[in-house]
Design an enzyme around this catalytic site. Structure first.
Site, short mmCIF file in Angstrom:
data_model
loop_
_atom_site.label_atom_id
_atom_site.label_comp_id
_atom_site.label_asym_id
_atom_site.label_seq_id
_atom_site.Cartn_x
_atom_site.Cartn_y
_atom_site.Cartn_z
N GLU A 90 0.81 -1.21 0.00
CA GLU A 90 0.00 0.00 0.00
C GLU A 90 0.85 1.27 0.00
OE1 GLU A 90 -4.08 -1.54 2.05
OE2 GLU A 90 -2.48 -1.03 3.43
N CYS A 103 3.46 8.48 0.50
CA CYS A 103 3.99 7.65 1.58
C CYS A 103 4.18 6.25 1.00
CB CYS A 103 2.97 7.65 2.72
SG CYS A 103 3.38 6.54 4.05
N CYS A 110 6.31 -6.37 8.90
CA CYS A 110 7.44 -5.76 9.61
C CYS A 110 7.86 -6.68 10.74
CB CYS A 110 7.02 -4.40 10.17
SG CYS A 110 8.35 -3.53 11.03
N CYS A 114 5.94 -3.59 16.93
CA CYS A 114 5.46 -2.54 17.84
C CYS A 114 4.00 -2.83 18.20
CB CYS A 114 5.58 -1.16 17.19
SG CYS A 114 7.26 -0.77 16.71
N CYS A 117 0.92 -1.07 16.33
CA CYS A 117 0.94 -0.89 14.87
C CYS A 117 0.37 -2.10 14.12
CB CYS A 117 2.39 -0.63 14.44
SG CYS A 117 2.62 -0.60 12.66
N CYS A 329 -1.40 6.75 9.45
CA CYS A 329 -0.21 6.12 10.03
C CYS A 329 -0.60 4.89 10.81
CB CYS A 329 0.48 7.06 11.01
SG CYS A 329 1.12 8.52 10.27
N1 SAH Z 1 8.74 1.57 10.58
C1 SAH Z 1 8.92 2.96 10.52
C2 SAH Z 1 8.06 3.64 9.48
C3 SAH Z 1 6.65 3.18 9.35
S1 SAH Z 1 5.60 3.57 10.71
C4 SAH Z 1 8.73 3.59 11.89
O1 SAH Z 1 8.25 2.92 12.80
O2 SAH Z 1 9.07 4.76 12.03
C5 SAH Z 1 5.42 5.32 10.51
C6 SAH Z 1 4.98 6.05 11.75
O3 SAH Z 1 3.64 5.66 12.10
C7 SAH Z 1 5.82 5.75 12.98
O4 SAH Z 1 6.18 6.96 13.62
C8 SAH Z 1 4.90 4.93 13.87
O5 SAH Z 1 5.23 5.13 15.23
C9 SAH Z 1 3.56 5.53 13.50
N2 SAH Z 1 2.40 4.68 13.81
C10 SAH Z 1 2.32 3.34 13.78
N3 SAH Z 1 1.06 2.95 14.10
C11 SAH Z 1 0.34 4.08 14.33
C12 SAH Z 1 -1.02 4.35 14.66
N4 SAH Z 1 -1.89 3.37 14.80
N5 SAH Z 1 -1.41 5.63 14.81
C13 SAH Z 1 -0.54 6.64 14.60
N6 SAH Z 1 0.75 6.45 14.27
C14 SAH Z 1 1.19 5.19 14.13
FE1 SF4 Z 2 7.27 -1.73 12.05
FE2 SF4 Z 2 5.00 -0.53 12.67
FE3 SF4 Z 2 6.98 -0.56 14.42
FE4 SF4 Z 2 7.20 0.97 12.20
S1 SF4 Z 2 5.72 1.24 13.87
S2 SF4 Z 2 8.73 -0.39 13.08
S3 SF4 Z 2 6.08 -0.34 10.76
S4 SF4 Z 2 5.89 -2.35 13.67
#
Ligand code: SAH
Ligand code: SF4
Length: 338
Positions: A90, A103, A110, A114, A117, A329
């Site tokens: 996506e 984006c 991944c 986290c 996420c 995000c």
């Molecule tokens: N893996 C990288 C880039 C992808 S995530 C990273 O973690 O930075 C991009 C951003 O989205 C990150 O700052 C992450 O903390 C944020 N993010 C992930 N899940 C989210 C959510 N449900 N709501 C808002 N931001 C989120």
């Molecule tokens: Fe991976 Fe999501 Fe963590 Fe970014 S925020 S490192 S995409 S698990």
């Protein structure tokens, strides 16, 4: 046949050179393809018919096939692309007054896991190739016809866990004979893989680090990678990161309701970052049916920002785009969990 979007200018020069062509032919092709969006060799009028035929037999444009397009009421568009092996990748296009940002995703799933996420919840499937990353932009560009002025590596995946391909894609995006995106218009967001961060050419892009907590205990809980790269390692990197006078590192902080959004958290964050030239980007959590965390109350978001501003930081609140189409995000990839 070689996939065009996988090749840096240097690689294309080598490839064409190996068949006896002059180096400048690669630049000509880059200008037609990336500069003028011409994908038909027969329309490249400054190249002889014989050479066009040769190039046609050597190269193909590896666009991704479009599986879905969802438009949000805020103007952003989420594209679902199908890879050759049947996965969905996506990308989200976000048109604004003065820029149009894409984006892009760097992995399917991944490894970082986290807790908040959706992509993390999928687990890791595979890295995207450099061509699949570049092709997200080229496919969108061809579909919508608008100029894409900025690229953020904030889609599915951890860009620095796919370092080689991401660096290659950045080189292609920034090539003066191609898309010619300046360093300021390319942003990599990372969960803080410090060793990989050190290897990124300093003048190639802007760096954003997802902090999301101001102490190790909380960060360990939210982002397991913190056990390998804890806060002090990230801050060490940030303190020494001075690519040029104007650049500042960005810290992203996702505000999750009642988890990390208190005034105490804000004060801790202000203390933690003291002395580091940085910007702080606050991202109110986007909810997903697959994860139990909640968005923060609006008043708490503003209170958090106010504390940082009072302490002298540049702190902005990121407006969420595409929430209604699961394009915000952390919402990408949710179809894998259905
Ligand atoms: N893996 C990288 C880039 C992808 S995530 C990273 O973690 O930075 C991009 C951003 O989205 C990150 O700052 C992450 O903390 C944020 N993010 C992930 N899940 C989210 C959510 N449900 N709501 C808002 N931001 C989120
Ligand atoms: Fe991976 Fe999501 Fe963590 Fe970014 S925020 S490192 S995409 S698990």
């Amino acid at each position: 046949m070689e996939p065009f979007f996988d090749l840096t200018l240097k690689e294309l020069e080598l490839l064409l050179g190996a068949c006896g062509n002059e180096r400048y032919r690669a630049k000509q092709l880059f200008k037609w393809v990336y500069g003028k969006s011409v994908f038909d060799f027969d329309l490249m009028t400054d190249i002889s018919k014989g050479l066009r035929k040769l190039f046609k037999s050597m190269l193909y444009f590896n666009f991704l096939s479009v599986e879905s397009t969802k438009r949000s009421c805020d103007g952003s568009v989420k594209f679902g692309f199908k890879t050759e092996d049947g996965y969905v990748v996506e990308s989200v296009l976000m048109p604004e007054k003065d820029r149009t940002t894409l984006c892009v995703s760097t992995q399917i799933g991944c490894k970082m896991g986290c807790k908040f996420c959706v992509t993390g919840k999928i687990g890791f499937i595979r890295d995207l190739t450099a061509g699949e990353i570049v092709s997200q932009l080229m496919t969108v560009k061809r579909l919508v016809g608008t100029k894409i002025t900025n690229v953020v590596f904030m889609g599915m995946g951890e860009p620095l866990d796919n370092l080689k391909n991401v660096i290659k894609a950045i080189e292609i995006f920034g090539d003066p004979f191609g898309l010619n995106l300046s360093k300021r218009r390319i942003t990599i967001s990372t969960s803080g893989l410090v060793d990989a961060l050190r290897t990124i050419p300093q003048k190639s892009c802007v760096i954003a680090i997802s902090l999301n907590a101001a102490d190790d205990e909380k960060r360990n809980y939210l982002m397991p990678i913190n056990r390998i790269y804890p806060l002090h390692a990230i801050l060490d990197f940030a303190r020494n990161y001075k690519p040029d006078k104007r650049s500042r590192i960005t810290f992203e902080y996702v505000l999750i309701g009642d988890i990390n959004d208190s005034q105490e958290d804000a004060l801790k964050l202000a203390d933690l970052l003291s002395g580091i030239r940085c910007k702080i980007n606050l991202i109110p959590y986007n909810e997903s049916p697959y994860i139990p965390f909640r968005s923060p109350e609006e008043a708490k978001v503003f209170a958090f920002q106010k504390i940082l501003l009072r302490k002298g930081y540049t702190a902005t609140i990121r407006k969420s785009k595409g929430q209604d189409i699961s394009a915000a995000c952390g919402q990408l990839g949710s179809h894998y969990l259905r």
